[in-house]
Design an enzyme around this catalytic site. Structure first.
Site, PDB file in Angstrom:
ATOM      1  N   ASP A  30     -12.749   8.293 -18.158  1.00 29.27           N
ATOM      2  CA  ASP A  30     -11.584   8.807 -18.715  1.00 29.27           C
ATOM      3  C   ASP A  30     -11.709   9.700 -19.922  1.00 29.27           C
ATOM      4  OD1 ASP A  30      -8.582   9.157 -19.450  1.00 29.27           O
ATOM      5  OD2 ASP A  30      -8.469   8.198 -17.527  1.00 29.27           O
ATOM      6  N   LEU A 153      -1.152   1.477  -2.228  1.00 25.58           N
ATOM      7  CA  LEU A 153      -1.120   0.690  -3.060  1.00 25.58           C
ATOM      8  C   LEU A 153       0.438   0.579  -3.349  1.00 25.58           C
ATOM      9  CD1 LEU A 153      -3.848   1.094  -5.713  1.00 25.58           C
ATOM     10  CD2 LEU A 153      -3.738  -0.469  -3.395  1.00 25.58           C
ATOM     11  N   PHE A 249      11.551  -2.576   4.029  1.00 25.77           N
ATOM     12  CA  PHE A 249      12.254  -1.239   3.383  1.00 25.77           C
ATOM     13  C   PHE A 249      13.780  -1.065   4.146  1.00 25.77           C
ATOM     14  CE2 PHE A 249       7.875  -0.847   1.987  1.00 25.77           C
ATOM     15  CZ  PHE A 249       8.114  -0.176   1.043  1.00 25.77           C
ATOM     16  N   LEU A 250      14.390  -2.316   4.590  1.00 27.97           N
ATOM     17  CA  LEU A 250      15.669  -2.089   4.868  1.00 27.97           C
ATOM     18  C   LEU A 250      16.656  -2.867   3.805  1.00 27.97           C
ATOM     19  CD1 LEU A 250      15.416  -3.013   8.749  1.00 27.97           C
ATOM     20  CD2 LEU A 250      15.323  -0.665   7.609  1.00 27.97           C
ATOM     21  N   CYS A 260       5.539   7.353  -7.339  1.00 24.62           N
ATOM     22  CA  CYS A 260       5.100   7.782  -5.965  1.00 24.62           C
ATOM     23  C   CYS A 260       6.244   8.471  -4.899  1.00 24.62           C
ATOM     24  CB  CYS A 260       4.469   6.872  -5.057  1.00 24.62           C
ATOM     25  SG  CYS A 260       2.654   5.989  -5.644  1.00 24.62           S
ATOM     26  N   LYS A 320      10.874  -1.848  -9.906  1.00 25.39           N
ATOM     27  CA  LYS A 320      10.894  -3.023  -8.872  1.00 25.39           C
ATOM     28  C   LYS A 320      10.198  -4.208  -9.698  1.00 25.39           C
ATOM     29  CE  LYS A 320       7.193  -2.780  -6.205  1.00 25.39           C
ATOM     30  NZ  LYS A 320       6.433  -2.610  -4.958  1.00 25.39           N
TER      31      LYS A 320
END
Length: 430
Positions: A30, A153, A249-250, A260, A320
């Site tokens: 980096d 991921l 995912f409901l 993302c 999250k």
């Protein structure tokens, strides 16, 4: 094979650590010297369960290392993973300036055969540009192959996903490259999809866009469930048991965020426009997501009236649980709306925090929940951290000025909260 991972952000650092765990010698490269120094000391600069322990394990065993010396790193490693960022332009399209810079460096510095693998999320067709950029930058002609190997991921579960993936996607037009990548993953047991670079790139975008669509669909459905007196959590369970739909995912809430989904959905929409195609479904997905927090805020107005000068507690900044990532977090959108209505906003998150240069000068970032909740007229639960489920809510009720809870993640038990004496409003669940 020795592996070089260029870019030690979230994806790059995770990728480097996991390949070391799989038995390969890995170097992380980096340009950010401060970041590299921190990683060399075994300190993870972002929160991700389980990664820091593995980082230290493989630093001590010399299975991995980190450097800012791009010449030595590129020349001493034959397999190079590109994991640099692809931020969004103002129009939502992906900015490939970091990909271009890295590939030009590889072209100029390479001293023999290199396999260049793009793990960053990039628009369909980028692999062709990578080949052209490397060729144009070469000072002396050396053989190389390129491939796309997108990551899948989940923040908060990156280690689990990397070690036990649902699938591995390899996009390459070279048998040699494909065989080398399959060797890298030889100890991982999962389906491997071998396809073209363009298809691999599309699989990544299509996957994230579809998951975002599921979220926005349930969130919009929750708005209808509320006036109908229907429990969206039971609807989700009834839907999810259909194997064609699935339970993941409901969960209705105040929207998706992170690095993302928002970026990738916008990039796919912009790519479609460039090709004179309208992705109407995804455009609505974005609209629902950007307005979902306003629906819950309207419920607070119905209950409290004017929000000016009322103390509002926000539990959760991260988009999250199990991450400190606040990028595109619905909590941030909610805070911005509350500030515009002149509410007194107090925020608590067990891990995440606002940056030092944050423009939210008027809000109070609290070191504990008690400070955030004490004297509050309402509480918004914005991140489903497990610690919030374990709160003694009966005790907290006595500390609040008005016992109003707006559960943006449907974490709490509505019946229990009402029995305690709270006004409780979830998302399609009350």
């Amino acid at each position: 094979m020795n592996i070089l991972v260029i870019g030690t952000g979230y994806v790059g650092t995770t990728t480097a650590i996991v390949f070391a765990e799989l038995g390969w010698h890995v170097t992380g490269l980096d340009t950010d010297a401060q970041k590299i120094d921190q990683l060399k000391q075994g300190k993870l600069y972002f929160y991700e369960p389980g990664l820091e322990e593995l980082l230290n394990k493989h630093l001590q065993s010399h299975q991995m290392g980190f450097t800012t010396d791009k010449v030595k790193a590129i020349q001493e490693n034959d397999v190079i993973f590109i994991c640099v960022g692809t931020p969004s332009h103002a129009d939502g399209s992906a900015d490939l300036k970091y990909i271009k810079q890295v590939t030009e460096d590889i072209g100029q510095i390479m001293n023999g055969y290199k396999l260049v693998i793009t793990k960053s999320t990039v628009p369909v067709g980028t692999q062709e540009q990578v080949v052209a950029w490397i060729q144009a930058a070469q000072l002396k002609s050396h053989p190389f192959d390129t491939a796309s190997n997108p990551e899948f991921l989940r923040e908060g579960k990156a280690l689990q996903d990397a070690m036990n993936p649902d699938r591995i996607v390899i996009g390459s037009n070279s048998d040699r490259a494909t065989n080398m990548i399959q060797t890298l993953y030889q100890s991982v047991k999962c389906p491997i999809i071998v396809t073209t670079p363009k298809t691999a790139e599309m699989i990544k975008y299509a996957s994230n866009a579809f998951l975002a669509t599921k979220i926005s669909y349930m969130n919009e459905l929750a708005r209808l469930c509320d006036p109908l007196g229907v429990n969206i959590k039971e609807v989700a369970e009834g839907m999810g048991l259909d194997p064609r739909i699935g339970l993941s995912f409901l969960q209705a809430g105040i929207g998706y965020g992170g690095s993302c989904f928002p970026k990738d959905v916008s990039a796919l929409i912009q790519a479609a426009k460039t090709n004179h195609i309208e992705l109407h479904v995804l455009e609505k997905v974005v609209y629902v997501n950007q307005t979902q927090h306003l629906w819950l805020l309207s419920k607070a107005r119905e209950r409290l009236g004017d929000l000016a000068n009322k103390k509002i507690a926000i539990l959760g900044l991260a988009f999250k649980p199990d991450t400190d990532d606040i990028r595109e977090s619905p909590s941030i959108r909610l805070i911005e709306s509350l500030i515009s209505e002149k509410a007194d906003v107090y925020v608590y998150d067990p891990v995440a925090s606002l940056p030092a240069n944050s423009h939210f000068k008027s809000i109070k970032c609290c070191k504990d929940m008690d400070e955030a909740i004490d004297g509050a007229d309402a509480l918004f639960l914005c991140t489903e951290w497990s610690v919030f489920e374990r709160i003694d809510w009966a005790e907290m009720k006595a500390a609040m000025n008005q016992p109003n809870i707006f559960d943006g993640r449907n974490v709490l038990d509505a019946g229990k909260m009402k029995d305690i004496g709270y006004f409780y409003q979830g998302v399609g669940y009350s």
